[in-house]
Design a protein around this motif. Structure first.
Motif, PDB file in Angstrom:
ATOM      1  N   LEU A   1       0.822  -1.207   0.000  1.00  0.00           N
ATOM      2  CA  LEU A   1       0.000   0.000   0.000  1.00  0.00           C
ATOM      3  C   LEU A   1       0.859   1.262   0.000  1.00  0.00           C
ATOM      4  O   LEU A   1       0.458   2.289  -0.562  1.00  0.00           O
ATOM      5  CB  LEU A   1      -0.931   0.000   1.212  1.00  0.00           C
ATOM      6  N   ALA A   2       2.020   1.212   0.618  1.00  0.00           N
ATOM      7  CA  ALA A   2       2.907   2.379   0.654  1.00  0.00           C
ATOM      8  C   ALA A   2       3.658   2.584  -0.655  1.00  0.00           C
ATOM      9  O   ALA A   2       4.143   3.689  -0.922  1.00  0.00           O
ATOM     10  CB  ALA A   2       3.910   2.235   1.794  1.00  0.00           C
ATOM     11  N   SER A   3       3.739   1.550  -1.467  1.00  0.00           N
ATOM     12  CA  SER A   3       4.604   1.569  -2.645  1.00  0.00           C
ATOM     13  C   SER A   3       3.922   2.176  -3.865  1.00  0.00           C
ATOM     14  O   SER A   3       2.685   2.261  -3.937  1.00  0.00           O
ATOM     15  CB  SER A   3       5.046   0.138  -2.982  1.00  0.00           C
ATOM     16  N   PRO A   4       4.714   2.566  -4.871  1.00  0.00           N
ATOM     17  CA  PRO A   4       4.146   3.054  -6.130  1.00  0.00           C
ATOM     18  C   PRO A   4       3.285   2.016  -6.839  1.00  0.00           C
ATOM     19  O   PRO A   4       2.468   2.377  -7.699  1.00  0.00           O
ATOM     20  CB  PRO A   4       5.389   3.401  -6.961  1.00  0.00           C
ATOM     21  N   GLU A   5       3.427   0.737  -6.491  1.00  0.00           N
ATOM     22  CA  GLU A   5       2.586  -0.290  -7.102  1.00  0.00           C
ATOM     23  C   GLU A   5       1.110  -0.097  -6.741  1.00  0.00           C
ATOM     24  O   GLU A   5       0.224  -0.594  -7.441  1.00  0.00           O
ATOM     25  CB  GLU A   5       3.052  -1.681  -6.662  1.00  0.00           C
ATOM     26  N   ALA A   6       0.858   0.613  -5.658  1.00  0.00           N
ATOM     27  CA  ALA A   6      -0.520   0.887  -5.225  1.00  0.00           C
ATOM     28  C   ALA A   6      -0.916   2.318  -5.569  1.00  0.00           C
ATOM     29  O   ALA A   6      -1.700   2.948  -4.869  1.00  0.00           O
ATOM     30  CB  ALA A   6      -0.656   0.651  -3.728  1.00  0.00           C
ATOM     31  N   SER A   7      -0.403   2.827  -6.676  1.00  0.00           N
ATOM     32  CA  SER A   7      -0.532   4.251  -7.006  1.00  0.00           C
ATOM     33  C   SER A   7      -1.964   4.735  -7.186  1.00  0.00           C
ATOM     34  O   SER A   7      -2.230   5.928  -7.076  1.00  0.00           O
ATOM     35  CB  SER A   7       0.274   4.562  -8.272  1.00  0.00           C
ATOM     36  N   TYR A   8      -2.910   3.839  -7.462  1.00  0.00           N
ATOM     37  CA  TYR A   8      -4.310   4.269  -7.624  1.00  0.00           C
ATOM     38  C   TYR A   8      -5.169   3.793  -6.463  1.00  0.00           C
ATOM     39  O   TYR A   8      -6.400   3.804  -6.539  1.00  0.00           O
ATOM     40  CB  TYR A   8      -4.880   3.774  -8.962  1.00  0.00           C
ATOM     41  N   SER A   9      -4.536   3.403  -5.386  1.00  0.00           N
ATOM     42  CA  SER A   9      -5.262   2.977  -4.194  1.00  0.00           C
ATOM     43  C   SER A   9      -5.139   4.048  -3.119  1.00  0.00           C
ATOM     44  O   SER A   9      -4.043   4.330  -2.634  1.00  0.00           O
ATOM     45  CB  SER A   9      -4.705   1.655  -3.657  1.00  0.00           C
ATOM     46  N   THR A  10      -6.258   4.643  -2.767  1.00  0.00           N
ATOM     47  CA  THR A  10      -6.302   5.559  -1.635  1.00  0.00           C
ATOM     48  C   THR A  10      -7.682   5.464  -1.011  1.00  0.00           C
ATOM     49  O   THR A  10      -8.669   5.204  -1.709  1.00  0.00           O
ATOM     50  CB  THR A  10      -5.934   7.001  -2.023  1.00  0.00           C
ATOM     51  N   GLY A  11      -7.732   5.625   0.308  1.00  0.00           N
ATOM     52  CA  GLY A  11      -8.975   5.413   1.022  1.00  0.00           C
ATOM     53  C   GLY A  11      -9.318   3.940   1.200  1.00  0.00           C
ATOM     54  O   GLY A  11     -10.369   3.603   1.733  1.00  0.00           O
ATOM     55  N   ALA A  12      -8.429   3.068   0.763  1.00  0.00           N
ATOM     56  CA  ALA A  12      -8.668   1.621   0.840  1.00  0.00           C
ATOM     57  C   ALA A  12      -8.297   1.094   2.222  1.00  0.00           C
ATOM     58  O   ALA A  12      -7.305   1.520   2.816  1.00  0.00           O
ATOM     59  CB  ALA A  12      -7.850   0.896  -0.223  1.00  0.00           C
ATOM     60  N   ILE A  13      -9.092   0.160   2.717  1.00  0.00           N
ATOM     61  CA  ILE A  13      -8.797  -0.514   3.980  1.00  0.00           C
ATOM     62  C   ILE A  13      -8.731  -2.010   3.684  1.00  0.00           C
ATOM     63  O   ILE A  13      -9.740  -2.624   3.330  1.00  0.00           O
ATOM     64  CB  ILE A  13      -9.863  -0.219   5.049  1.00  0.00           C
ATOM     65  N   LEU A  14      -7.545  -2.545   3.779  1.00  0.00           N
ATOM     66  CA  LEU A  14      -7.281  -3.919   3.375  1.00  0.00           C
ATOM     67  C   LEU A  14      -7.320  -4.857   4.579  1.00  0.00           C
ATOM     68  O   LEU A  14      -6.524  -4.714   5.512  1.00  0.00           O
ATOM     69  CB  LEU A  14      -5.911  -4.001   2.693  1.00  0.00           C
ATOM     70  N   ASP A  15      -8.241  -5.813   4.568  1.00  0.00           N
ATOM     71  CA  ASP A  15      -8.297  -6.823   5.625  1.00  0.00           C
ATOM     72  C   ASP A  15      -7.172  -7.833   5.439  1.00  0.00           C
ATOM     73  O   ASP A  15      -7.015  -8.407   4.361  1.00  0.00           O
ATOM     74  CB  ASP A  15      -9.626  -7.569   5.593  1.00  0.00           C
ATOM     75  N   VAL A  16      -6.392  -8.032   6.484  1.00  0.00           N
ATOM     76  CA  VAL A  16      -5.393  -9.104   6.528  1.00  0.00           C
ATOM     77  C   VAL A  16      -5.735  -9.911   7.768  1.00  0.00           C
ATOM     78  O   VAL A  16      -5.068  -9.863   8.793  1.00  0.00           O
ATOM     79  CB  VAL A  16      -3.956  -8.549   6.579  1.00  0.00           C
ATOM     80  N   SER A  17      -6.833 -10.639   7.664  1.00  0.00           N
ATOM     81  CA  SER A  17      -7.420 -11.265   8.849  1.00  0.00           C
ATOM     82  C   SER A  17      -7.776 -12.738   8.637  1.00  0.00           C
ATOM     83  O   SER A  17      -8.444 -13.316   9.475  1.00  0.00           O
ATOM     84  CB  SER A  17      -8.682 -10.499   9.255  1.00  0.00           C
TER      85      SER A  17
END
Length: 253
Positions: free
Chosen positions: A230-246
Motif C-alpha cells: 500500500l505504501a509503494s508506487p505499485e498501489a498508485s491508484y489505491s487511496t482510502g482503501a482498507i485492506l483486511d489481513v485477517s
C-alpha cells in the motif's frame, strides 16, 4: 538498492512494526524506527536493516504526545525526504466490559491509538502535500478486525479507537487525494505478536487459532507485506482503501 525516501514506522521496535521496518529497509527506504520504551529492541531492528545494506535510525517518542511527535518528524527531516508514514504504534489493555472501564483507560486508549495517528498524519501531510511544497507520499494506518467485530467483553474501547482510524483513513484520503498523498489502512486479524501478552492474554492466539477460518493466526510479516504494498508506487491508484489481513475473520455475515 533503490532510494525510495524516508519511511517512519511508529511502534517499530516489535511485532508488525518491526517486520514492516525490516521489509522497508530491504525495499530501499531509509527507515526511522520509532519506539516508546524499548530502545534496545529498536536498535536491534535498525542494526538488522543496516547489516542488510539499508539505512535506518531510531527515535524515541510517545505518539500520544504532540511534543514527541514533532521531535520524531524533525528526526525524519534530518534523514531526507519523507515518502511514507506507517501509523503502527498502538496499545491494548486488560480485558474489561465497558461498564468497568475507567476514564484513564479510555483516555490512554484513544490518545495513543487514535489521536497519535492523527497527529502523525498531520505532520506527514505538511511535508508531503504538493500544495505545501512536498512531492507526495503515502500514509498507511493500522486498524484492526476489532473495528468491525466490536471486541465485546474484552476490548470495546480498542475496537472503537480502531473504528475511528477507519473513518479517519477514508476522510483524510479524500481530503488530500489531489495533493499527491495517498492514505490507506490495513486491518489485521489475530496476529502472532506480543501485543496479546501486553493486554493480559498471553495465550490468546493459541486459544483462538482453532476457531479461526484458516485455523491459524497470521504472522507479522504477512501484515507487513500488505503495508509495504500500500505504501509503494505499485498501489498508485489505491487511496482510502482498507485492506483486511485477517484470514477471513473480519468478514461479517
Amino acid at each position: 538498492m533503490n532510494d525510495l525516501g524516508v519511511m517512519i514506522v511508529t511502534g517499530g521496535s516489535r511485532g508488525i512494526g518491526a517486520a514492516t521496518a525490516r521489509l522497508a529497509g530491504a525495499a530501499g527506504y531509509a527507515v526511522l524506527v520509532n519506539y516508546a520504551a524499548d530502545a534496545a529492541a529498536a536498535a536491534a531492528v535498525a542494526e538488522a536493516i543496516r547489516a542488510a545494506g539499508g539505512r535506518a535510525e531510531t527515535a524515541r517518542g510517545d505518539v500520544g504526545s504532540e511534543a514527541d511527535v514533532l521531535a520524531l518528524f524533525e528526526a525524519a527531516d534530518r534523514m531526507g525526504r519523507l515518502a511514507a508514514l506507517v501509523n503502527n504504534a498502538g496499545v491494548v489493555d486488560q480485558p474489561s466490559r465497558v461498564a468497568d472501564m475507567s476514564l484513564a483507560r479510555l483516555e490512554r486508549m484513544f490518545r495513543i491509538n487514535t489521536i497519535g495517528s492523527v497527529l502523525c498524519a498531520r505532520e506527514a501531510v505538511r511535508r508531503m502535500s504538493t500544495t505545501r511544497g512536498g512531492r507526495g507520499g503515502a500514509i498507511v494506518n493500522l486498524s484492526s478486525a476489532a473495528a468491525k467485530l466490536g471486541a465485546p467483553d474484552q476490548y470495546v474501547d480498542y475496537a472503537a479507537a480502531k473504528g475511528a482510524i477507519d473513518a479517519f483513513t477514508v476522510g483524510l484520503a479524500k481530503e488530500v487525494a489531489a495533493e499527491g498523498v495517498r492514505v490507506c489502512a490495513v486491518r489485521p486479524g489475530i496476529i502472532e505478536t506480543d501485543i496479546h501478552a501486553s493486554g493480559g492474554l498471553p495465550d490468546r492466539v493459541a486459544q483462538l487459532a482453532p476457531s479461526l477460518p484458516m485455523r491459524r493466526p497470521g504472522s507479522a510479516d504477512e501484515v507487513a507485506r500488505a503495508i509495504l504494498w500500500l505504501a509503494s508506487p505499485e498501489a498508485s491508484y489505491s487511496t482510502g482503501a482498507i485492506l483486511d489481513v485477517s484470514g477471513a475473520r473480519a468478514i461479517l455475515p
